[in-house]
Scaffold this motif. Structure first.
Motif, PDB file in Angstrom:
ATOM      1  N   ARG A  61       0.824  -1.217   0.000  1.00  0.00           N
ATOM      2  CA  ARG A  61       0.000   0.000   0.000  1.00  0.00           C
ATOM      3  C   ARG A  61       0.862   1.272   0.000  1.00  0.00           C
ATOM      4  O   ARG A  61       0.537   2.251  -0.657  1.00  0.00           O
ATOM      5  CB  ARG A  61      -0.907  -0.018   1.237  1.00  0.00           C
ATOM      6  N   GLU A  62       1.974   1.247   0.729  1.00  0.00           N
ATOM      7  CA  GLU A  62       2.827   2.442   0.821  1.00  0.00           C
ATOM      8  C   GLU A  62       3.662   2.650  -0.431  1.00  0.00           C
ATOM      9  O   GLU A  62       4.341   3.661  -0.559  1.00  0.00           O
ATOM     10  CB  GLU A  62       3.770   2.344   2.039  1.00  0.00           C
ATOM     11  N   GLY A  63       3.660   1.710  -1.322  1.00  0.00           N
ATOM     12  CA  GLY A  63       4.435   1.833  -2.564  1.00  0.00           C
ATOM     13  C   GLY A  63       5.807   1.205  -2.474  1.00  0.00           C
ATOM     14  O   GLY A  63       6.631   1.378  -3.378  1.00  0.00           O
ATOM     15  N   THR A  64       6.077   0.472  -1.404  1.00  0.00           N
ATOM     16  CA  THR A  64       7.374  -0.220  -1.285  1.00  0.00           C
ATOM     17  C   THR A  64       7.460  -1.307  -2.348  1.00  0.00           C
ATOM     18  O   THR A  64       6.564  -2.147  -2.462  1.00  0.00           O
ATOM     19  CB  THR A  64       7.509  -0.866   0.116  1.00  0.00           C
ATOM     20  N   LYS A  65       8.549  -1.256  -3.116  1.00  0.00           N
ATOM     21  CA  LYS A  65       8.712  -2.196  -4.222  1.00  0.00           C
ATOM     22  C   LYS A  65       8.986  -3.605  -3.686  1.00  0.00           C
ATOM     23  O   LYS A  65       9.756  -3.766  -2.741  1.00  0.00           O
ATOM     24  CB  LYS A  65       9.874  -1.725  -5.095  1.00  0.00           C
ATOM     25  N   LEU A  66       8.361  -4.593  -4.307  1.00  0.00           N
ATOM     26  CA  LEU A  66       8.570  -5.990  -3.912  1.00  0.00           C
ATOM     27  C   LEU A  66       8.980  -6.799  -5.133  1.00  0.00           C
ATOM     28  O   LEU A  66       8.640  -6.443  -6.262  1.00  0.00           O
ATOM     29  CB  LEU A  66       7.272  -6.591  -3.354  1.00  0.00           C
ATOM     30  N   THR A  67       9.711  -7.893  -4.859  1.00  0.00           N
ATOM     31  CA  THR A  67       9.970  -8.823  -5.965  1.00  0.00           C
ATOM     32  C   THR A  67       8.712  -9.675  -6.144  1.00  0.00           C
ATOM     33  O   THR A  67       7.854  -9.721  -5.250  1.00  0.00           O
ATOM     34  CB  THR A  67      11.160  -9.751  -5.652  1.00  0.00           C
TER      35      THR A  67
END
Lengths: 387, 224
Positions: A61-67
């Motif tokens: 939700r916060e926009g933290t990039k994930l693989t």
């Protein structure tokens, strides 16, 4: 009369061109926008978002990039097969030991779009034998309608089956059914796990469950709180067998109907309007994700298995009108006339008037241009005096 | 005088009208030959089910959709093209009759012939449907084929307008208008999907019937 015929020609040209020109423009310039997939993570208790056309495809939700792998690990009940294959499926979630076969039973997917609601509905339905003792359902040889009574028509002879019609009509009448039926809702296919008949709304807006068990009618009236009216009733066939149907009310609420005790249980969600929005409901062992996708937004409301709201997330989306090509269309065309619409399966004249008045400027320029062309033509055709 | 005008119109179109009617009857017959075959081979209940829930539109067989359009086009060409050869329509305009009324009489006669053939085909279609299907399926089918017959009338009126128009530039513009309008009647849609649009389509079609007067007027004016 000749004048009228001229006006009719102009009117016809306006109708035809207001259908075709915006349609050609859209085909040439409209760009697709892909809907993001927003799911609630039972691990992080946060929303995980997959945006197919973004650079950062997987984020929270916060926009933290994930693989991709990290994203799938946050949603173990959705990507179970992938995690099992990778050997990364957790043994327990939220302190509860996970049995993959057991949790799989609670997995459900439901989707409905406005064009399915606004569509021509069949007026005849097959009534399956719900207790045939056979493993598979079989297509009956007759179809029923509910008009002034419940009538069964034999497909082979195209004749009404009087005895069966009288038997079912009498039972419906004795249970307080007011003929004719307003809507008949069921899953009219043999490709379902079992048959639960139909949920029928009568002319007095009462809800009835009608099915056939061992050749005899089963009719049960469902108690509705107050003057409840439904936009649509969507019967479901999920493996957990916990509900007969999702019921969407006129005031945009969502209910489920439970089997055996016929309880209407409310989902604590709001603005569930299947007339306007695409509705998706993903159920799993812990939660329900109720997703509404409208023009310009996507909203996910998360409920626990007791149907109470846990969290929600809304995201705006670009629309055709807000895009540069959509803005130019509003400059070029005062209105768009469509014969078919995304929100309806009917053929009709769907008029969308331009939201801005920029088209007035363009139209004035065209009128001025036409005026000068006519003047030039007149000048050319004027007889020149020989001196 | 009026009788003679109508007789002249009849002489022009009679063979084409017969061919259109015969073709229509053959196509309807072929549709129900297929229905009868499918009833035998896939069982009546499965066939009904495919119509009700799987979008099987049995009436689309044999390109029935385009039969009224083709019939109307041929009849309109047969009726109005000879009038443009050596500007024969001017002979009609020189008769001691109101010119607009003479044109409308020609158009009404053609439209009446189309209506008569459409009535024969619809009665035949409904009668044969009644042998296999209940009223709900027949009603859906009739709503679905109605725009095709309306399209026939629209094509007839527009063809008359285009053929009688004396200036090629205008003919081309009318053709463009026709190209935008005709597809509205022929959309691929579910059974009964046309039901909300039908009243407006009927109004358009009736309105178009007087468009022919404009070409007649320009012809009389001697537009070249």
């Amino acid at each position: 009369m000749v004048k009228i015929s001229r006006y009719i020609l102009v009117f016809t040209a306006i109708i035809g061109l207001s259908v075709v020109l915006p349609q050609f423009y859209r085909m040439a310039f409209e760009k697709p926008t892909k809907t993001p997939l927003i799911q609630y993570s039972c691990i992080d208790h946060d929303f995980m978002i997959f945006r197919p056309d973004a650079d950062d495809k997987w984020t929270n939700r916060e926009g933290t990039k994930l693989t991709r792998e990290a994203y799938e690990k946050k949603l173990p009940l959705m990507y179970t097969r992938q995690l099992v294959m990778d050997g990364t499926m957790p043994d327990s979630i939220n302190g509860q030991k996970i049995n993959i076969q057991h949790t799989g039973i609670f997995r459900s997917i439901f989707r409905i779009t406005p064009d399915e609601i606004h569509a021509p509905k069949p007026k005849l339905y097959p009534l399956f034998e719900s207790k045939s003792g056979r493993a598979n359902l079989e297509m009956p040889g007759d179809f029923f309608r509910i008009t002034w009574r419940m009538e069964f028509i034999d497909a082979k002879s195209n004749k009404i089956l009087e005895e069966k019609s009288r038997m079912f009509s009498a039972v419906l009448y004795n249970r307080g059914f007011k003929f004719p039926a307003k809507s008949i809702n069921g899953i009219p296919t043999t490709r379902k796990s079992c048959d639960e008949g139909y949920l029928v709304i009568d002319s007095a807006n009462q809800l009835f469950h009608v099915k056939m068990a061992k050749g005899v009618p089963f009719v049960r009236k469902v108690d509705l709180p107050g003057e409840m009216k439904f936009k649509t009733i969507q019967c479901v066939d999920f493996s957990d067998q916990l509900y007969y149907a999702y019921l969407f009310t006129e005031n945009n609420e969502l209910y489920v109907l439970t089997p055996y005790d016929y309880m209407l249980e409310k989902f604590e969600v709001d603005d569930i309007n299947p007339d306007e929005y695409e509705i998706r409901i993903y159920g799993d062992y812990f939660n329900f994700n109720v997703i509404t996708i409208g023009s310009g937004f996507i909203r996910t409301q998360v409920l626990n298995r007791d149907h109470n709201k846990v969290d929600e997330y809304t995201e705006t989306r670009p629309t055709y009108q807000s895009s540069s090509e959509g803005k130019l269309a509003q400059f070029l065309f005062p209105a768009e006339l469509k014969i078919t619409d995304d929100k309806s399966s009917f053929v009709n004249f769907f008029l969308t008037v331009s939201q801005s008045y920029w088209w007035l400027i363009f139209s004035l320029v065209l009128i001025a241009g036409q005026y000068f062309i006519i003047r030039l033509q007149k000048k050319k055709s004027e007889p020149k005096l020989l001196t | 005088m009026w009788k003679s005008i109508l007789y002249k119109e009849w002489l022009k179109i009679r063979w084409f009208a017969f061919i259109y009617a015969a073709l229509g009857i053959l196509v309807v017959g072929n549709i129900f030959l297929k229905v009868q075959h499918d009833f035998e081979f896939s069982q009546a209940e499965n066939y009904w089910y495919s119509i009700l829930f799987q979008g099987n539109q049995f009436y689309e067989y044999s390109l029935f959709k385009f039969v009224p359009l083709l019939g109307a086009l041929v009849i309109a060409l047969a009726q109005y093209f000879p009038e443009t050869v050596n500007k024969r329509i001017k002979l009609t305009f020189h008769l001691p009759l109101n010119e607009n009324k003479a044109l409308l009489a020609m158009m009404l006669f053609g439209a009446f012939c189309l209506l008569a053939i459409a009535a024969v085909l619809v009665v035949l279609f409904t009668g044969l449907s009644g042998m296999y299907f209940p009223s709900e399926i027949i009603q859906s089918a009739l709503i679905s084929v109605a725009p095709w017959f309306l399209c026939g009338f629209t094509v007839y009126f527009l063809t008359a307008l285009i053929v009688l128009e004396p200036v090629w530039k205008y003919r081309f513009l009318y053709l463009l208008v026709a190209a935008t309008l005709v597809p509205i009647y022929l959309q691929t849609a579910a059974a009964r999907a046309y039901s909300p649009a039908l009243p407006l389509l009927i109004v358009f079609t009736v309105l178009l019937s007087v468009a022919l007067l404009f070409s007649g007027y320009r012809f009389r004016k001697g537009e070249m």
